[in-house]
Design an enzyme around this catalytic site. Sequence first.
Site, short mmCIF file in Angstrom:
data_model
loop_
_atom_site.label_atom_id
_atom_site.label_comp_id
_atom_site.label_asym_id
_atom_site.label_seq_id
_atom_site.Cartn_x
_atom_site.Cartn_y
_atom_site.Cartn_z
N HIS A 92 -3.56 -2.13 -4.02
CA HIS A 92 -4.46 -1.22 -4.73
C HIS A 92 -3.88 -0.72 -6.04
O HIS A 92 -4.58 -0.15 -6.87
CB HIS A 92 -4.90 -0.05 -3.83
CG HIS A 92 -3.89 1.03 -3.63
ND1 HIS A 92 -3.27 1.26 -2.43
CD2 HIS A 92 -3.40 1.96 -4.48
CE1 HIS A 92 -2.45 2.29 -2.54
NE2 HIS A 92 -2.51 2.73 -3.77
N ASP A 140 -3.23 -4.19 2.37
CA ASP A 140 -2.89 -3.51 1.11
C ASP A 140 -1.44 -3.85 0.75
O ASP A 140 -0.52 -3.04 0.93
CB ASP A 140 -3.09 -2.00 1.27
CG ASP A 140 -3.01 -1.28 -0.07
OD1 ASP A 140 -2.90 -1.95 -1.12
OD2 ASP A 140 -3.05 -0.03 -0.06
N SER A 237 2.28 5.43 -4.01
CA SER A 237 1.64 4.18 -3.61
C SER A 237 2.54 2.98 -3.86
O SER A 237 3.18 2.87 -4.91
CB SER A 237 0.36 3.97 -4.42
OG SER A 237 -0.67 4.77 -3.94
#
Length: 285
Positions: A92, A140, A237
Site C-alpha cells: 500500500h 500487503d 507502514s
Amino acid sequence: MRRGKAIIFVVVLVFLVNFTIGSGDVEPDVQERNSAVKLIRPNKLPSPNSKIVGGMDTDIARYPYQLSVRLDGQHVCGASIISANYALSAAHCFVREILEGVKEVTVVSGSTYLDNGGTSSKIRSIISHPNYSNRTNEFDIAVLRMADPFVFNERVAAIALPQSGAQPSAGTDAVVTGWGLLQSGAQNVPNTLQLGRVKVADFRRCRRSYFFRVRTKLTGRMICAGNEITDSCQGDSGGPLAANNVQIGIVSFGAGCATPGLPGVYTNLGDPSIRSWISENTNSL
C-alpha cells in the site's frame, strides 16, 4: 403464537446486533497505516522527548535492518533489508495514488535520524504482490530490488525471515520500529527512530474484534500485535515486526493507533503463500 414470538425475537436481535456493530460513535474506522502519508512532513518535527505510541527513542545500530522509504526525499513508509540486493515493504506504500507525480523513490539506510546521516539508495524495481487488495488489505507486501547492493556494516544489515509455515504464538514478545506518527491523527513524525515493544495477540480474538467492531475480515495471511499502550501508526507502514531477530510481519493497517481491543494488523511473513512469493521474487531467499 410460539412461532410468531420467535420471529419477533429474531428481528429484534438482528436490529440490536446491527446497531451495535454499525455504531460509528463508539468505534474507530479501519484505516491503512498510510492514510496520513501525504500529511507527513519531516521538517516539522515534534520535541526531542516525544515518543511513538507507547514507544521510545532507539538507535539504528540496534535495528540495522530498518529503512526509511522516501518519495522525492520525503519519508512516507518503512522497509527492511533482507539481503544485499532486496528489501521488504508494504504494497500500500506504492499504490498509484501515492506514486502519482513522484520523480524518485529511494530508501535511506544506516541512520537513526530522518534529517541527516545514512546512505540514500535508488530502487531498481518495486514488485507489489499481484493479489494485493486495498479493499481487504490482503497480501500487503512489496519486494524492493535495489539498483546497487547495500554495503553492510554495524549500522546496515539484513534481518532473517521465518520458515514457511512458522507462526508466532500469542504472547510472543516482538518489536516494531519506525518513524511513524506519535499518536493517531497527528501530522508530524519524530526525527529519531522509535522502538515499540509489543506482544503478538491471539489471532482468533483479534479477528473476532475486527469483524464485530469495525466489520473488517482478517485472514491467516495476517497477524496481530500491540495493545492500547503500544502500537505502530501511520508512517510506520511497511516497517518490520520482529521477534527473536526474525522478521515475522510487515506493518499493514489498523483501526486508529493503540485502540483498546483492536491491535495493529501485520502481513504474516510465515504464511506459506506469502513466504513462497518472497522466495520467487528474491532469488530464493
